[in-house]
Design a protein around this motif. Structure first.
Motif, short mmCIF file in Angstrom:
data_model
loop_
_atom_site.label_atom_id
_atom_site.label_comp_id
_atom_site.label_asym_id
_atom_site.label_seq_id
_atom_site.Cartn_x
_atom_site.Cartn_y
_atom_site.Cartn_z
N ARG A 1 -0.20 -2.03 -6.25
CA ARG A 1 -0.94 -1.56 -5.07
C ARG A 1 -2.39 -1.24 -5.43
NH1 ARG A 1 2.93 2.69 -1.91
NH2 ARG A 1 4.57 2.31 -3.38
N TYR A 2 -3.26 -1.56 -4.52
CA TYR A 2 -4.67 -1.23 -4.66
C TYR A 2 -5.19 -0.87 -3.28
CZ TYR A 2 -5.63 -5.86 -2.69
OH TYR A 2 -5.68 -6.95 -1.87
N SER A 3 -6.43 -0.42 -3.20
CA SER A 3 -6.98 -0.01 -1.92
C SER A 3 -8.35 -0.64 -1.71
CB SER A 3 -7.11 1.51 -1.86
OG SER A 3 -7.68 1.90 -0.64
N ASP B 1 1.18 10.35 -3.72
CA ASP B 1 1.72 9.09 -3.20
C ASP B 1 0.59 8.12 -2.91
OD1 ASP B 1 4.31 10.28 -2.99
OD2 ASP B 1 3.70 11.19 -1.10
N ILE B 2 0.95 6.85 -2.87
CA ILE B 2 0.04 5.85 -2.33
C ILE B 2 0.67 5.40 -1.02
CG2 ILE B 2 -1.00 3.59 -2.64
CD1 ILE B 2 -1.14 4.13 -5.59
N HIS B 3 -0.02 5.71 0.08
CA HIS B 3 0.54 5.54 1.42
C HIS B 3 -0.01 4.28 2.08
CE1 HIS B 3 2.55 7.03 4.95
NE2 HIS B 3 1.46 6.82 5.66
N GLU B 4 0.87 3.54 2.74
CA GLU B 4 0.45 2.35 3.47
C GLU B 4 -0.12 2.77 4.82
OE1 GLU B 4 3.68 2.73 2.39
OE2 GLU B 4 3.31 1.68 0.52
N ILE B 5 -1.24 2.21 5.20
CA ILE B 5 -1.90 2.60 6.44
C ILE B 5 -1.14 2.10 7.66
CG2 ILE B 5 -4.02 2.36 7.79
CD1 ILE B 5 -5.48 2.33 5.06
N PHE B 6 -0.71 0.87 7.62
CA PHE B 6 0.09 0.31 8.71
C PHE B 6 1.53 0.23 8.22
CE2 PHE B 6 -4.19 -1.50 9.19
CZ PHE B 6 -4.51 -0.97 10.42
N LYS C 1 -0.05 -5.91 0.54
CA LYS C 1 -0.59 -7.20 0.11
C LYS C 1 -2.11 -7.24 0.21
CE LYS C 1 -0.27 -12.08 1.38
NZ LYS C 1 0.37 -13.02 2.33
N TYR C 2 -2.68 -6.68 1.28
CA TYR C 2 -4.12 -6.74 1.51
C TYR C 2 -4.87 -5.47 1.11
CZ TYR C 2 -3.36 -11.11 3.91
OH TYR C 2 -3.03 -12.41 4.19
N GLY C 3 -4.20 -4.54 0.44
CA GLY C 3 -4.88 -3.34 -0.05
C GLY C 3 -5.15 -2.31 1.02
N LEU C 4 -4.39 -2.32 2.08
CA LEU C 4 -4.56 -1.32 3.14
C LEU C 4 -3.68 -0.11 2.81
CD1 LEU C 4 -4.57 -3.73 6.18
CD2 LEU C 4 -6.52 -2.59 5.14
N THR C 5 -3.99 0.51 1.69
CA THR C 5 -3.28 1.69 1.22
C THR C 5 -4.29 2.77 0.85
OG1 THR C 5 -3.27 0.87 -1.05
CG2 THR C 5 -1.35 0.35 0.30
N ILE C 6 -3.83 4.02 0.88
CA ILE C 6 -4.69 5.14 0.48
C ILE C 6 -3.88 6.10 -0.37
CG2 ILE C 6 -6.33 5.07 2.39
CD1 ILE C 6 -4.68 7.27 3.75
#
Length: 146
Positions: A59-61, A80-85, A95-100
């Protein structure tokens, strides 16, 4: 309460414990000291697929470069690394780095605070538009967020 002989029944809207082995109504202490006690078999949890495992470890952001500090409060270390959607779009977000990165308090606030969620989703959507395109966002996520 995991004995296979133990059942909870209702009679005249009152619940009671029934032992199938003894064939009578019992109290819970009787079950604890029972010599016929047998425990239920617990099923093994389903293992994650290799594809999902790789996505989670890599995972990346695209929103931040620092994945060690909470993105929302900027004060505490991330838990945690949380998925935005989330939901069905969770893997696409990874997959597209939409994590925070989030701390535990901000992660629970994410679930309850709709304004915070909408603000960060809008920010992520705009960043995605810059890197890829609006058409790609619609193609991947299937609908417009916000």
């Amino acid at each position: 309460m995991n004995c296979i002989h133990l059942k909870i029944r209702t009679k005249q809207y009152e619940k009671y414990i029934y032992c199938k082995q003894k064939r009578k109504k019992i109290i819970f202490k009787d079950c604890i000291n029972c010599k016929h006690k047998e425990f239920k078999q617990v099923k093994e949890l389903k293992k994650k697929s290799n594809k999902l495992k790789q996505l989670e470890t890599k995972r990346y952001s695209i929103l931040t470069n620092n994945l060690n500090i909470c993105y929302i409060c900027h004060k505490r270390r991330k838990d945690d690394i949380h998925e935005i959607f989330g939901g069905s779009n969770r893997q696409i977000s990874m997959k597209y780095g939409l994590t925070i990165p989030t701390c535990r308090e901000c992660h629970s606030d994410w679930d309850t605070n709709k304004e915070l969620r909408k603000r960060i989703q809008e920010e992520a959507k705009q960043k995605f538009y810059k890197l890829y395109s609006e058409e790609k966002f619609l193609k991947e996520f299937g609908k417009k967020y916000i």
